[in-house]
Design a protein around this motif. Sequence first.
Motif, PDB file in Angstrom:
ATOM      1  N   LEU A 133       0.746  -1.238  -0.018  1.00  0.00           N
ATOM      2  CA  LEU A 133       0.118   0.016  -0.045  1.00  0.00           C
ATOM      3  C   LEU A 133       0.911   1.431  -0.007  1.00  0.00           C
ATOM      4  O   LEU A 133       0.478   2.366  -0.464  1.00  0.00           O
ATOM      5  N   GLU A 134       2.138   1.255   0.748  1.00  0.00           N
ATOM      6  CA  GLU A 134       2.810   2.540   0.765  1.00  0.00           C
ATOM      7  C   GLU A 134       4.103   2.458  -0.091  1.00  0.00           C
ATOM      8  O   GLU A 134       4.758   3.513  -0.067  1.00  0.00           O
ATOM      9  N   LEU A 135       4.492   1.402  -0.825  1.00  0.00           N
ATOM     10  CA  LEU A 135       5.578   1.598  -1.618  1.00  0.00           C
ATOM     11  C   LEU A 135       5.478   2.469  -2.758  1.00  0.00           C
ATOM     12  O   LEU A 135       4.643   2.621  -3.481  1.00  0.00           O
ATOM     13  N   THR A 136       6.422   3.365  -2.801  1.00  0.00           N
ATOM     14  CA  THR A 136       6.322   4.534  -4.045  1.00  0.00           C
ATOM     15  C   THR A 136       7.437   4.094  -4.844  1.00  0.00           C
ATOM     16  O   THR A 136       7.444   4.774  -6.053  1.00  0.00           O
ATOM     17  N   GLU A 137       8.431   3.618  -4.830  1.00  0.00           N
ATOM     18  CA  GLU A 137       9.636   3.396  -5.533  1.00  0.00           C
ATOM     19  C   GLU A 137      10.508   2.180  -5.224  1.00  0.00           C
ATOM     20  O   GLU A 137      10.483   1.483  -4.027  1.00  0.00           O
ATOM     21  N   LEU A 138      11.169   1.683  -6.188  1.00  0.00           N
ATOM     22  CA  LEU A 138      12.323   0.512  -5.920  1.00  0.00           C
ATOM     23  C   LEU A 138      13.501   1.207  -6.161  1.00  0.00           C
ATOM     24  O   LEU A 138      13.785   2.130  -7.063  1.00  0.00           O
ATOM     25  N   PRO A 139      14.506   0.825  -5.514  1.00  0.00           N
ATOM     26  CA  PRO A 139      15.976   1.483  -5.461  1.00  0.00           C
ATOM     27  C   PRO A 139      16.608   1.048  -6.884  1.00  0.00           C
ATOM     28  O   PRO A 139      16.521   0.040  -7.293  1.00  0.00           O
ATOM     29  N   PHE A 140      17.264   1.910  -7.196  1.00  0.00           N
ATOM     30  CA  PHE A 140      18.037   1.825  -8.653  1.00  0.00           C
ATOM     31  C   PHE A 140      18.925   0.493  -8.554  1.00  0.00           C
ATOM     32  O   PHE A 140      19.121  -0.016  -9.414  1.00  0.00           O
ATOM     33  N   GLU A 141      19.263   0.298  -7.487  1.00  0.00           N
ATOM     34  CA  GLU A 141      20.344  -0.850  -7.245  1.00  0.00           C
ATOM     35  C   GLU A 141      19.883  -2.141  -7.662  1.00  0.00           C
ATOM     36  O   GLU A 141      20.446  -3.194  -7.949  1.00  0.00           O
ATOM     37  N   LEU A 142      18.501  -2.314  -7.869  1.00  0.00           N
ATOM     38  CA  LEU A 142      17.775  -3.453  -8.202  1.00  0.00           C
ATOM     39  C   LEU A 142      18.153  -3.667  -9.541  1.00  0.00           C
ATOM     40  O   LEU A 142      17.492  -4.638 -10.276  1.00  0.00           O
ATOM     41  N   SER A 143      18.752  -2.684 -10.271  1.00  0.00           N
ATOM     42  CA  SER A 143      18.989  -2.966 -11.725  1.00  0.00           C
ATOM     43  C   SER A 143      20.016  -4.090 -11.983  1.00  0.00           C
ATOM     44  O   SER A 143      20.010  -4.567 -13.085  1.00  0.00           O
ATOM     45  N   ASN A 144      20.782  -4.255 -10.815  1.00  0.00           N
ATOM     46  CA  ASN A 144      21.638  -5.619 -11.172  1.00  0.00           C
ATOM     47  C   ASN A 144      21.082  -6.756 -10.907  1.00  0.00           C
ATOM     48  O   ASN A 144      21.540  -7.593 -11.374  1.00  0.00           O
ATOM     49  N   LEU A 145      19.523  -7.008 -10.848  1.00  0.00           N
ATOM     50  CA  LEU A 145      19.034  -8.187 -10.705  1.00  0.00           C
ATOM     51  C   LEU A 145      18.661  -8.662 -12.298  1.00  0.00           C
ATOM     52  O   LEU A 145      17.642  -8.516 -12.667  1.00  0.00           O
ATOM     53  N   LYS A 146      19.517  -9.083 -12.956  1.00  0.00           N
ATOM     54  CA  LYS A 146      19.266  -9.833 -14.383  1.00  0.00           C
ATOM     55  C   LYS A 146      18.659 -11.027 -14.387  1.00  0.00           C
ATOM     56  O   LYS A 146      18.182 -11.285 -15.429  1.00  0.00           O
ATOM     57  N   GLN A 147      18.472 -11.728 -13.381  1.00  0.00           N
ATOM     58  CA  GLN A 147      17.644 -12.893 -13.421  1.00  0.00           C
ATOM     59  C   GLN A 147      16.238 -12.910 -12.959  1.00  0.00           C
ATOM     60  O   GLN A 147      15.444 -13.759 -13.084  1.00  0.00           O
ATOM     61  N   VAL A 165      13.480  -1.479 -12.819  1.00  0.00           N
ATOM     62  CA  VAL A 165      12.535  -2.630 -13.581  1.00  0.00           C
ATOM     63  C   VAL A 165      12.686  -2.500 -14.805  1.00  0.00           C
ATOM     64  O   VAL A 165      12.778  -3.669 -15.681  1.00  0.00           O
ATOM     65  N   LEU A 166      13.007  -1.470 -15.567  1.00  0.00           N
ATOM     66  CA  LEU A 166      13.052  -1.142 -17.212  1.00  0.00           C
ATOM     67  C   LEU A 166      14.439  -1.851 -17.558  1.00  0.00           C
ATOM     68  O   LEU A 166      14.933  -2.121 -18.593  1.00  0.00           O
ATOM     69  N   ARG A 167      15.355  -2.256 -16.632  1.00  0.00           N
ATOM     70  CA  ARG A 167      16.917  -2.697 -16.739  1.00  0.00           C
ATOM     71  C   ARG A 167      16.782  -4.122 -16.185  1.00  0.00           C
ATOM     72  O   ARG A 167      17.842  -4.731 -16.226  1.00  0.00           O
ATOM     73  N   MET A 168      15.844  -4.584 -15.958  1.00  0.00           N
ATOM     74  CA  MET A 168      15.899  -6.143 -15.754  1.00  0.00           C
ATOM     75  C   MET A 168      15.642  -6.840 -17.190  1.00  0.00           C
ATOM     76  O   MET A 168      14.379  -7.187 -17.373  1.00  0.00           O
ATOM     77  N   SER A 169      16.652  -7.344 -17.638  1.00  0.00           N
ATOM     78  CA  SER A 169      16.524  -7.851 -19.069  1.00  0.00           C
ATOM     79  C   SER A 169      16.029  -9.227 -19.193  1.00  0.00           C
ATOM     80  O   SER A 169      15.503  -9.450 -20.520  1.00  0.00           O
TER      81      SER A 169
END
Length: 303
Positions: A133-147, A165-169
């Motif tokens: 309900l209160e989440l407004t963003e995900l940290p940029f560091e999650l870009s590393n999660l390629k799996q 999210v846009l970098r999770m290939s």
Amino acid sequence: MSPLSFLRCVQVLRAATPPRCCWLGEASQGCLCSDVSWLKQHMELPDSLKEQTHLKEWHISNTLIQIIPKYIELFQAMRILDLPKNQISCLPAEIGRLKNLKELNVRFNRLKSIPPELGDCENLEKLDCFGNLELTELPFELSNLKQVSFIDISANKFSSVPICVLRMSNLQWLDISNNNLNDLPQDIDRLQELQTLLLYKNKLTYLPFALLNLKKLTLLVVSGDHLVELPTALWDSSTPLKFVSLMDNPIENTQCQDGNETMESEQDRQHFDKEFMKAYIEDLKERESLPSYTTKVSFSLQL
């Protein structure tokens, strides 16, 4: 060899006193299961749990637990953290030390942020944050999660698709329904592996042409939004889309995928809805048949 090396499962039993442990099986995989009265009266996990570092799974639900202890970093074999329907308000930075973690389910908690250290869990495949309900963003560091192949951040307060999210290939399933999205990013076509996109109950007024560049996208739900404009090529037979749901939008006439035929009657609409749900259920069955630690999903689709 120590008996602890043979433990398969630690089952926390129902009791009015601190939980007892039941040792089961002789397999290499261990799990902690909890849904009990004792934990419903306490807000922390017991310190004695740190002695069970062989465990590969935690399944803890319907408790008053607010904090996941920092000693979670000791559980280097951890693959699944299944923690729905608790009172968890934050996750420790130490979660980033779990290099073998594949699934993190924290749906229906009270999280307002996700620690950037989660981006160090390089083998993570599934992240479920539905209903915090209160989440407004995900940290940029999650870009590393390629799996990562599955993301559910529905029922929160996201105003845009997180950059990470846009970098999770490898992302195949994205549910960002029931948030505050006004538009989709023009570079959403970075998600070339995306197959399912759920966007219902946002504030979208149009869909970008970039969606047409998602060559593997087969299922799109944009029900209950404010759509007044669609790319006409969305219905072209050359697109991979098999099912699109646009119910409860201002758009008066929706063209069918096969041509200029218009779905005007309630009978046509009901038939379309049934076919859509049939495909949706078949998709779930296929996922259930695969190993739970890779693709098994659970979410709520409200049309």
